[in-house]
Design an enzyme around this catalytic site. Structure first.
Site, PDB file in Angstrom:
ATOM      1  N   ASN A  43       0.889  -1.244  -0.170  1.00  0.00           N
ATOM      2  CA  ASN A  43       0.061  -0.066   0.040  1.00  0.00           C
ATOM      3  C   ASN A  43       1.015   1.131  -0.006  1.00  0.00           C
ATOM      4  O   ASN A  43       1.354   1.684   1.138  1.00  0.00           O
ATOM      5  CB  ASN A  43      -0.841  -0.061   1.238  1.00  0.00           C
ATOM      6  CG  ASN A  43      -2.019   1.377   1.213  1.00  0.00           C
ATOM      7  OD1 ASN A  43      -2.001   2.019   0.490  1.00  0.00           O
ATOM      8  ND2 ASN A  43      -2.821   1.238   2.264  1.00  0.00           N
ATOM      9  N   ARG A  72      -2.387  -2.091  -3.542  1.00  0.00           N
ATOM     10  CA  ARG A  72      -3.845  -1.181  -3.499  1.00  0.00           C
ATOM     11  C   ARG A  72      -3.783  -0.172  -4.427  1.00  0.00           C
ATOM     12  O   ARG A  72      -2.830   0.561  -4.284  1.00  0.00           O
ATOM     13  CB  ARG A  72      -3.845  -0.549  -1.798  1.00  0.00           C
ATOM     14  CG  ARG A  72      -4.997   0.128  -1.797  1.00  0.00           C
ATOM     15  CD  ARG A  72      -5.016   0.937  -0.516  1.00  0.00           C
ATOM     16  NE  ARG A  72      -6.177   1.679  -0.226  1.00  0.00           N
ATOM     17  CZ  ARG A  72      -6.091   2.914   0.368  1.00  0.00           C
ATOM     18  NH1 ARG A  72      -5.010   3.296   0.752  1.00  0.00           N
ATOM     19  NH2 ARG A  72      -7.103   3.550   0.529  1.00  0.00           N
ATOM     20  N   HIS A  78     -12.925   2.869  -0.153  1.00  0.00           N
ATOM     21  CA  HIS A  78     -13.008   2.014   1.008  1.00  0.00           C
ATOM     22  C   HIS A  78     -13.578   0.563   0.602  1.00  0.00           C
ATOM     23  O   HIS A  78     -14.034  -0.184   1.297  1.00  0.00           O
ATOM     24  CB  HIS A  78     -13.738   2.647   2.368  1.00  0.00           C
ATOM     25  CG  HIS A  78     -13.149   3.573   2.945  1.00  0.00           C
ATOM     26  ND1 HIS A  78     -13.870   4.528   3.617  1.00  0.00           N
ATOM     27  CD2 HIS A  78     -11.772   4.012   3.135  1.00  0.00           C
ATOM     28  CE1 HIS A  78     -13.086   5.420   3.911  1.00  0.00           C
ATOM     29  NE2 HIS A  78     -11.712   5.133   3.854  1.00  0.00           N
ATOM     30  N   HIS A 117     -17.703   2.047   7.616  1.00  0.00           N
ATOM     31  CA  HIS A 117     -16.449   2.025   7.772  1.00  0.00           C
ATOM     32  C   HIS A 117     -16.062   3.587   8.406  1.00  0.00           C
ATOM     33  O   HIS A 117     -16.009   4.510   7.804  1.00  0.00           O
ATOM     34  CB  HIS A 117     -15.799   1.885   6.411  1.00  0.00           C
ATOM     35  CG  HIS A 117     -14.409   2.036   6.607  1.00  0.00           C
ATOM     36  ND1 HIS A 117     -13.438   0.914   6.289  1.00  0.00           N
ATOM     37  CD2 HIS A 117     -13.380   3.158   6.764  1.00  0.00           C
ATOM     38  CE1 HIS A 117     -12.462   1.399   6.466  1.00  0.00           C
ATOM     39  NE2 HIS A 117     -12.182   2.546   6.669  1.00  0.00           N
ATOM     40  N   LEU A 118     -15.901   3.460   9.755  1.00  0.00           N
ATOM     41  CA  LEU A 118     -15.698   4.749  10.587  1.00  0.00           C
ATOM     42  C   LEU A 118     -14.265   4.638  10.941  1.00  0.00           C
ATOM     43  O   LEU A 118     -13.975   4.235  12.181  1.00  0.00           O
ATOM     44  CB  LEU A 118     -16.678   4.802  11.720  1.00  0.00           C
ATOM     45  CG  LEU A 118     -18.252   4.750  11.407  1.00  0.00           C
ATOM     46  CD1 LEU A 118     -18.864   4.772  12.774  1.00  0.00           C
ATOM     47  CD2 LEU A 118     -18.709   5.710  10.145  1.00  0.00           C
ATOM     48  N   GLY A 119     -13.443   5.531  10.255  1.00  0.00           N
ATOM     49  CA  GLY A 119     -12.335   5.767  10.704  1.00  0.00           C
ATOM     50  C   GLY A 119     -11.866   7.211  10.699  1.00  0.00           C
ATOM     51  O   GLY A 119     -12.880   7.998  10.828  1.00  0.00           O
ATOM     52  N   ASN A 120     -10.793   7.725  10.315  1.00  0.00           N
ATOM     53  CA  ASN A 120     -10.521   9.223  10.224  1.00  0.00           C
ATOM     54  C   ASN A 120     -11.287   9.655   8.884  1.00  0.00           C
ATOM     55  O   ASN A 120     -11.955  10.481   8.979  1.00  0.00           O
ATOM     56  CB  ASN A 120      -8.776   9.539  10.182  1.00  0.00           C
ATOM     57  CG  ASN A 120      -8.625  11.171  10.064  1.00  0.00           C
ATOM     58  OD1 ASN A 120      -9.228  11.738  11.036  1.00  0.00           O
ATOM     59  ND2 ASN A 120      -7.823  11.517   9.403  1.00  0.00           N
ATOM     60  N   GLY A 121     -11.010   8.739   7.930  1.00  0.00           N
ATOM     61  CA  GLY A 121     -12.042   8.702   6.706  1.00  0.00           C
ATOM     62  C   GLY A 121     -13.145   7.780   6.950  1.00  0.00           C
ATOM     63  O   GLY A 121     -12.926   6.789   7.739  1.00  0.00           O
ATOM     64  N   ARG A 181     -12.295  15.797   7.065  1.00  0.00           N
ATOM     65  CA  ARG A 181     -13.260  16.273   5.964  1.00  0.00           C
ATOM     66  C   ARG A 181     -14.679  16.616   6.499  1.00  0.00           C
ATOM     67  O   ARG A 181     -15.518  15.889   7.227  1.00  0.00           O
ATOM     68  CB  ARG A 181     -13.441  15.054   4.863  1.00  0.00           C
ATOM     69  CG  ARG A 181     -11.811  14.749   4.514  1.00  0.00           C
ATOM     70  CD  ARG A 181     -11.886  13.627   3.256  1.00  0.00           C
ATOM     71  NE  ARG A 181     -10.686  12.877   2.809  1.00  0.00           N
ATOM     72  CZ  ARG A 181     -10.437  11.810   2.994  1.00  0.00           C
ATOM     73  NH1 ARG A 181     -11.325  11.033   3.471  1.00  0.00           N
ATOM     74  NH2 ARG A 181      -9.413  11.221   2.550  1.00  0.00           N
ATOM     75  N   ASP A 201      -9.700  12.977  17.010  1.00  0.00           N
ATOM     76  CA  ASP A 201      -9.495  11.721  17.612  1.00  0.00           C
ATOM     77  C   ASP A 201     -10.659  11.381  18.611  1.00  0.00           C
ATOM     78  O   ASP A 201     -11.025  12.309  19.557  1.00  0.00           O
ATOM     79  CB  ASP A 201      -8.261  11.730  18.704  1.00  0.00           C
ATOM     80  CG  ASP A 201      -7.837  10.215  19.230  1.00  0.00           C
ATOM     81  OD1 ASP A 201      -8.794   9.830  19.671  1.00  0.00           O
ATOM     82  OD2 ASP A 201      -6.842  10.083  19.331  1.00  0.00           O
ATOM     83  N   ARG A 203     -11.451   9.318  20.855  1.00  0.00           N
ATOM     84  CA  ARG A 203     -11.247   9.107  22.325  1.00  0.00           C
ATOM     85  C   ARG A 203     -11.039  10.378  22.875  1.00  0.00           C
ATOM     86  O   ARG A 203     -11.709  10.768  24.096  1.00  0.00           O
ATOM     87  CB  ARG A 203     -10.023   8.105  22.297  1.00  0.00           C
ATOM     88  CG  ARG A 203     -10.090   6.963  21.780  1.00  0.00           C
ATOM     89  CD  ARG A 203      -8.875   6.294  21.858  1.00  0.00           C
ATOM     90  NE  ARG A 203      -7.905   7.025  20.759  1.00  0.00           N
ATOM     91  CZ  ARG A 203      -6.696   6.444  20.352  1.00  0.00           C
ATOM     92  NH1 ARG A 203      -6.095   5.190  20.829  1.00  0.00           N
ATOM     93  NH2 ARG A 203      -6.095   7.079  19.498  1.00  0.00           N
ATOM     94  N   GLU A 250      -8.198  -5.000   5.041  1.00  0.00           N
ATOM     95  CA  GLU A 250      -8.019  -4.842   4.024  1.00  0.00           C
ATOM     96  C   GLU A 250      -7.018  -5.423   3.127  1.00  0.00           C
ATOM     97  O   GLU A 250      -7.061  -5.815   2.018  1.00  0.00           O
ATOM     98  CB  GLU A 250      -8.141  -3.234   3.673  1.00  0.00           C
ATOM     99  CG  GLU A 250      -9.256  -2.670   4.038  1.00  0.00           C
ATOM    100  CD  GLU A 250      -8.910  -1.066   4.070  1.00  0.00           C
ATOM    101  OE1 GLU A 250      -9.496  -0.442   3.049  1.00  0.00           O
ATOM    102  OE2 GLU A 250      -8.536  -0.496   5.191  1.00  0.00           O
TER     103      GLU A 250
END
Length: 400
Positions: free
Chosen positions: A10, A92, A181, A209-213, A242, A283, A285, A385
């Site tokens: 990647n 990727r 994603h 799909h919940l991450g920073n993106g 974003r 973040d 958290r 992934e």
């Protein structure tokens, strides 16, 4: 096929993530990361299966040097790129446009098409290409496969993929909704079906799909029929930096009234918006910690994040007609129990519910967090992934 190993690469603009997998049992023989390529303080971290991690810092000028360093680290563990057990290298690639609907063996024509798509993925496709070209130079005899983030979403009907703008203009500039994603959505939707004891073709799943993106998808019988990201990864959910969905006229207003340049607006919406724009933190958290301390700005940011998420869950109920499961994945989706609880709260009449005790359990395993009698199951499914890329790569090479 006697060779059973697949190296997954990647390649980012200044980094290379890699994993070497043995497809007999999907075990990871080595994982690693090269970061800050071409910058001061370049760093390589390599972890062999069952061994101690090794870190190396020093000048790594470009992707060619980075992959040579990766090859050297793998060789130290007897896993070098010259091994006859290496079946293929899987890459990727973020954007495959409408052309690439499945994993594809890389040749010059494929490279040319990935390059042609750079205008719609200017940050990602150039870095992906660099990694591919470097890997091909190191092992020109080895099959190399491109697995596209957009491929899973190419099954969307035109009614979901088209924007309501002039057709000739849209076609001339390849403007449509591609989604991203895709390898994660493909993996998680299948894993959710398995968790329910059903075949993918018998299940309708909303994948979050919940991450920073962050992105959502509506998957009917194993095929994506809608997804939240569009021409670029900017559309859709509120993300770490974003904005997600925004009235396009905001851009005109900022240009005319705010006197901002196109590049400044681009930076605002992609890097200074979302959670970080709303409360200064991306973040989850830290946001939850601030909420617990009574921080109203953090609480508002969280509420906006959840409101958008619920809108997409509701929209995808309408798209699918019936829903068997809602699956949470990626960094926030897998680890932030308050996000999962809040996203589903109030939707009980539609079928889903969250059991608080099950939701609070920390685990790396796919699991249900809904009560046994819930009509729509709620699942937490850790995404993988790299395994998805390796699986698709190995299956393609084995067929040929």
């Amino acid at each position: 096929m006697s060779a059973t190993r697949v190296l997954v690469l990647n390649s980012g603009s200044s980094s290379v993530k890699y994993q070497l997998l043995d497809m007999r049992d999907s075990s990871r023989l080595a994982v690693g990361l090269v970061e800050r390529i071409g910058e001061e303080g370049s760093r390589l971290k390599h972890t062999p299966q069952g061994g101690e991690s090794r870190e190396w810092t020093g000048p790594i000028a470009d992707h060619d040097a980075a992959l040579k360093a990766v090859a050297e680290e793998l060789s130290k563990d007897g896993l070098g790129l010259d091994s006859p057990e290496l079946a293929a290298i899987g890459h990727r690639v973020v954007h495959g446009g409408k052309t690439f609907t499945e994993p594809t063996v890389i040749d010059e024509a494929v490279l040319a098409e990935i390059e042609r798509l750079i205008p719609v993925a200017p940050l990602h496709n150039p870095a992906n290409l660099t990694g591919i070209r470097t890997a091909r130079a190191l092992r020109p005899d080895l099959p190399q496969v491109a697995v596209f983030d957009t491929a899973f979403h190419t099954t969307m009907p035109e009614s979901a993929a088209r924007y309501a703008i002039d057709v000739e203009t849209a076609d001339a500039h390849r403007i449509r909704r591609y989604g991203f994603h895709g390898t994660s959505h493909a993996y998680v939707s299948r894993a959710t079906a398995k968790l329910l004891g059903k075949a993918p073709e018998d299940v309708n799943v909303i994948v979050l799909h919940l991450g920073n993106g962050a992105s959502a998808s509506a998957v009917r019988g194993g095929r994506c029929v809608d997804t939240s990201m569009g021409l670029t990864p900017l559309e859709g959910l509120v993300m770490g930096t974003r904005s997600g969905d925004t009235d396009p006229a905001v851009i005109f207003h900022l240009a005319r009234v705010g006197r901002m340049s196109i590049d400044e607006i681009d930076t605002l919406l992609n890097k200074k918006s979302g959670l970080v724009g709303l409360c200064g933190d991306n973040d989850m958290r830290e946001i939850r910690r601030r909420i617990d301390e009574g921080d109203e700005q953090a609480e508002l940011a969280f509420d906006i994040y959840i409101h958008r998420l619920k809108k997409y869950i509701g929209a995808y109920y309408a798209v699918l007609g019936t829903v068997d499961a809602i699956a949470f994945t990626a960094g926030v989706g897998e680890n932030a129990a308050p996000v999962r609880e809040a996203a589903v709260a109030g939707l009980e009449t539609l079928g889903p519910a969250v059991d608080r005790e099950l939701n609070a359990v920390l685990s790396d395993e796919p699991r249900l967090i809904s009560p046994a009698d819930a009509r729509v199951k709620v699942a937490v499914v850790p995404t993988d992934e790299e395994l998805e890329i390796a699986t698709q790569t190995y299956a393609l090479v084995a067929r040929h």
